[in-house]
Structures are given as structure tokens and as C-alpha cells.
Design a protein around this motif. Structure first.
Motif, short mmCIF file in Angstrom:
data_model
loop_
_atom_site.label_atom_id
_atom_site.label_comp_id
_atom_site.label_asym_id
_atom_site.label_seq_id
_atom_site.Cartn_x
_atom_site.Cartn_y
_atom_site.Cartn_z
N ALA A 46 0.86 -1.19 0.00
CA ALA A 46 0.00 0.00 0.00
C ALA A 46 0.89 1.23 0.00
O ALA A 46 1.89 1.28 0.72
CB ALA A 46 -0.89 0.00 1.24
N SER A 47 0.53 2.24 -0.80
CA SER A 47 1.43 3.37 -0.95
C SER A 47 0.70 4.69 -1.02
O SER A 47 -0.53 4.76 -1.11
CB SER A 47 2.30 3.20 -2.21
N GLN A 48 1.49 5.72 -1.00
CA GLN A 48 1.01 7.09 -1.02
C GLN A 48 0.38 7.48 -2.35
O GLN A 48 -0.42 8.41 -2.42
CB GLN A 48 2.19 8.01 -0.70
N ILE B 124 -2.41 -0.02 -5.09
CA ILE B 124 -1.97 -1.18 -4.33
C ILE B 124 -1.33 -2.13 -5.32
O ILE B 124 -1.91 -2.45 -6.36
CB ILE B 124 -3.16 -1.87 -3.63
N ARG B 125 -0.12 -2.58 -5.03
CA ARG B 125 0.60 -3.47 -5.95
C ARG B 125 0.83 -4.82 -5.28
O ARG B 125 1.21 -4.87 -4.11
CB ARG B 125 1.93 -2.84 -6.38
N ILE B 126 0.60 -5.87 -6.03
CA ILE B 126 0.79 -7.23 -5.52
C ILE B 126 1.95 -7.88 -6.27
O ILE B 126 1.97 -7.89 -7.51
CB ILE B 126 -0.50 -8.06 -5.68
N GLY C 16 -3.82 8.37 -1.06
CA GLY C 16 -2.94 7.33 -0.53
C GLY C 16 -3.68 6.24 0.23
O GLY C 16 -4.70 6.47 0.88
N VAL C 17 -3.15 5.02 0.15
CA VAL C 17 -3.73 3.86 0.85
C VAL C 17 -2.85 3.57 2.07
O VAL C 17 -1.67 3.26 1.94
CB VAL C 17 -3.80 2.63 -0.07
N GLY C 18 -3.43 3.72 3.27
CA GLY C 18 -2.65 3.59 4.49
C GLY C 18 -2.71 2.24 5.15
O GLY C 18 -1.85 1.91 5.96
#
Length: 432
Positions: free
Chosen positions: A35-37, A41-43, A60-62
Motif C-alpha cells: 500500500a502506498s502514497q 496497491i501493488r501485488i 494514498g492507501v494507508g
């Protein structure tokens, strides 16, 4: 990736996004999500190869969490929404709306038919059905973190977003009463005449009230709460779509529009209201003439996200607080960097984030508050650290100096306000 038994580095993953907020392994350990600013979202699999990029959030995803079988992923975002993802396809199967501030935590509960979530500055948590986007059940947790603290111009009172105290006796003076026609309300400056009221929606739309009468209504989604200039003449409204609108308090009319070309994370007026600084991800900042809306100067500290910024009382300097664990002091006229303030012995990584900054009224000292729960004072001329103080049980979120510079009020993530002497009693006795 590291071997936990030996401490050996197994794989270096060249991550292509902005600041990483969380990394979570799938239950079977075959992949991990980041999870990033930058709202994505990267897997990745364990070889470091990118398998999926999940795009739907607009901020951003916290926080993220896998289901026990690894087929679903939850995400909580600063855009105030939660999303449920199908990991195999990378598609969002539900968007849960109901938080009024950035969503900070999410997890499956029980048999995983329900979702539990929390958000910054909300004294409640929500429970949702994981298969629908219906209205959640809400239960109170009873504590806000303190997002804003400010002395009145005469120094007699201290305000937070919903309470005020006598600064001499520390006796509570007032609590902001709810307004039935609005879902929530808060003070936005140390003047009880000004209230920010909002609807039950996740986009921060609402109105600014002065003495209970709407000064202006915001129907578009905002990126942050309104900011009132210290002289109470202007109000800045930062819209999520980009521009910042400056309203006049006298008549509620539009004074100027700042042509902002980046998603903002904050704005701050100079003491006299003539200038305003905006800041965004990636260490970028920009100074505008608040009256005309003309851009005066822009720069980039080349660091991680700027969390906060402020001007000195005379407007000659400005300071920024950053995720990289440092505060910076710059000249307003040129943007020249004068000092990088990084405390010795501060914890590394996430715990070093500097969250708040405030110049003393005479401009000789800078106060900073950090995620390591410390309040620090710095000499502005030399950049030297003068003292480090600890009392809060969480991040020092906001700082305000009394008008005479003798006291400092700090608000914390722990929901408390602390009042400090800015000089020692012995030094004060000698000066008297």
C-alpha cells in the motif's frame, strides 16, 4: 525480502510507486501486497515480479488486509473510502463510504462476512457487511486525536476543534454543541464565531458558519478542512479537484483562486494573510499571493511528503515538517534552504516523522512535534536543537505558541493537550 532466521537479504524489489505505507503477505505466503502514497496497491510474487496493480482510490492507501483464504483484500484510503478487492482479477467488488476523514484501519472480523474500520479524528469505529455497500453500524470509542490547537490573540484561552480552556487555570470553558441539521461540526480557529459544519458524506463538503450564519457553502469535494488566516480576514478552501479558493470573511465573496496543479496535502497563511503556502506529495511546495492568487515561488525539497508548514511572524521565513524525519527552515523571498533540523538520537523510519512546526512570536525559535512523541525547540539562527520534551503518549499533531511566547500548547494523537513553559522557571526569574 529478508530471511528471518539468518537476517540475510533474499531479494531487493525495485518498487515503482511513491512512499510505502504498509506491506502485507498473503496467508499462503506466496505473494505480498504493498500500500502506498500514490493511491495504488501493488501485488508481487516472492520473485519480486509485479502481478497486479489495483487502482480505484484517489488518495494514498494507508492500510490493507487479506482475507484468511487470500482471495480478497481490504484497503483503507485517505480518500475516506474502503474497498474490497478480488485478488485474482484485481477488480474492486465493493466501495464502502461513510467515514468523514481519511480511513486509517480496516480488517475482516468473525466469519469474514463483516468488515471493521476506523478513521483519523473520528471517535467511532464502523462495522460493515462485506458483501454490500450498505450503511455501516457505528460504535463510539470516546476519544478524538487533537488535530488543531490555538491560543486566542490575547492568550487567555486555548481552543481545539471542539473544546476550549482557560490558559491560566486550565479550567474547561466550553464544548462545541452539535448542530442538528448537520452531521458534524468543529471550530477551525481560536474564535468560537467560526464553525466548519459538514454533511454525512465522505467528501468534506459543507459550510463555514460565522455566528451560526453560513458565510459560504462548499458543494464540491474538499481535500482538507478550511483554513482561516490568522487575521480572520480570509478563508482558504482546498478542493480535491485542484484549485484553492480564497474567500473574504467580510462578505463571503471570492477573493482569489490559486491555480494549483498538484493534489495538495496542506495550506497555511502568513500572519498578515498576504501570502499562503501550499504543499503536496514528494516534498513540493508553492507560495502564492493570497489577495491576487498569483504564484510567487515554488520549490521541491526532494524529500518525502511534507506534512506541515508555517511562516514566521514577520513572513521572512517558512518552515516545513516532513516524513523523512526533518524540519526545514527556508527564506520566503528566495526559497533558499537555511537549515535542515534533524534531531540526534531520534528513532529511525516511521517513528521519526516530523508532524508539526511553529515559530515563536519573535521568530528566534522553532517548535517541532514528531511521531516519536517529542516536542523539540530549535534555535532559528543556528539550527541547533535547544531542548527535547516528552509527555504525549502519541504523535505531537499540532503546536501553538502563546502571543507573548511564554507558553506552548501541543495537541496529540493520544487525545490530550499539553501546556508547556517555553523557558525554564530559573531563566524566567532571571529575566524578571
Amino acid at each position: 525480502l529478508w530471511d528471518t532466521a539468518t537476517g540475510e537479504e533474499l531479494k531487493f524489489v525495485d518498487y515503482e510507486g511513491l512512499d510505502v505505507f504498509q506491506v502485507e503477505f498473503s496467508p499462503d505466503g506466496r505473494c505480498f501486497a504493498v500500500a502506498s502514497q500514490d493511491s495504488a496497491i501493488r501485488i508481487y510474487d516472492l520473485s519480486g515480479e509485479l502481478r497486479q496493480t489495483l487502482n480505484a482510490h484517489i488518495a494514498g492507501v494507508g492500510h490493507i488486509a487479506f482475507s484468511r483464504d487470500g482471495t480478497r483484500l481490504l484497503s483503507a484510503s485517505a480518500d475516506q473510502t474502503l474497498r474490497i478487492w478480488d485478488v485474482a482479477s484485481g477488480s474492486a467488488t465493493a466501495c464502502l463510504r461513510g467515514h468523514l476523514t481519511p480511513a486509517s484501519y480496516v480488517t475482516f472480523i468473525g466469519d469474514e462476512s463483516r468488515v471493521l474500520s476506523a478513521a483519523y479524528n473520528e471517535p467511532s469505529m464502523k462495522v460493515w457487511q462485506a458483501t454490500t455497500s450498505n450503511e455501516p453500524a457505528t460504535f463510539e470509542t470516546g476519544k478524538y486525536f487533537v488535530l488543531f490547537v490555538e491560543f486566542t490573540p490575547d492568550g487567555s484561552r486555548i481552543f481545539t476543534h471542539q473544546r476550549s480552556w482557560d490558559s491560566a487555570t486550565l479550567e474547561p470553558l466550553a464544548s462545541l454543541a452539535p448542530r442538528g441539521e448537520w452531521a458534524w461540526n468543529s471550530w477551525v480557529t481560536a474564535d468560537p464565531a467560526f464553525e466548519w459544519v459538514g454533511r454525512k458524506s465522505p467528501d468534506l463538503s459543507g459550510a463555514i458558519l460565522r455566528n451560526g450564519v453560513p458565510l459560504g457553502t462548499i458543494d464540491e469535494a474538499m481535500s482538507m478542512r478550511p483554513v482561516v488566516s490568522p487575521d480572520h480576514r480570509l478563508i482558504a478552501i482546498a478542493l480535491r479537484a485542484g484549485p484553492v479558493r480564497i474567500w473574504r470573511v467580510s462578505d463571503g465573496a471570492l477573493q482569489s483562486t490559486l491555480a494549483v496543479d498538484m493534489p495538495l496535502t496542506g495550506v497555511c497563511f502568513a500572519r498578515d494573510g498576504s501570502a499562503i503556502i501550499t504543499w503536496a506529495n514528494g516534498g513540493r511546495w508553492c507560495i502564492f499571493d493570497a489577495l491576487s492568487g498569483r504564484e510567487a515561488l515554488r520549490g521541491n525539497h526532494g524529500t518525502e511528503q511534507i506534512v506541515n508548514a508555517t511562516f514566521s511572524a514577520d513572513g521572512r521565513l517558512f518552515a516545513t515538517a516532513s516524513y523523512d524525519g526533518a524540519a526545514r527552515i527556508c527564506e520566503t523571498a528566495t526559497g533558499s534552504l537555511l537549515h535542515v533540523l534533524r534531531p540526534t538520537g531520534a528513532p529511525a523510519g516511521d517513528q521519526s516523522v516530523v508532524w508539526s512546526v511553529a515559530f515563536s512570536p519573535d521568530g528566534t525559535r522553532l517548535a517541532t512535534g514528531s511521531k516519536d512523541r517529542r516536542l523539540r525547540l530549535w534555535d532559528v539562527a543556528t539550527g541547533a536543537e535547544l531542548i527535547s520534551l516528552g509527555r504525549h503518549a502519541g504523535t505531537v499533531m499540532c503546536i501553538s505558541w502563546s502571543p507573548d511566547g511564554s507558553q506552548i500548547a501541543t495537541g496529540g494523537f493520544d487525545g490530550t493537550v499539553c501546556l508547556w513553559d517555553s523557558v525554564s522557571r530559573s531563566d524566567r526569574a532571571r529575566s524578571d
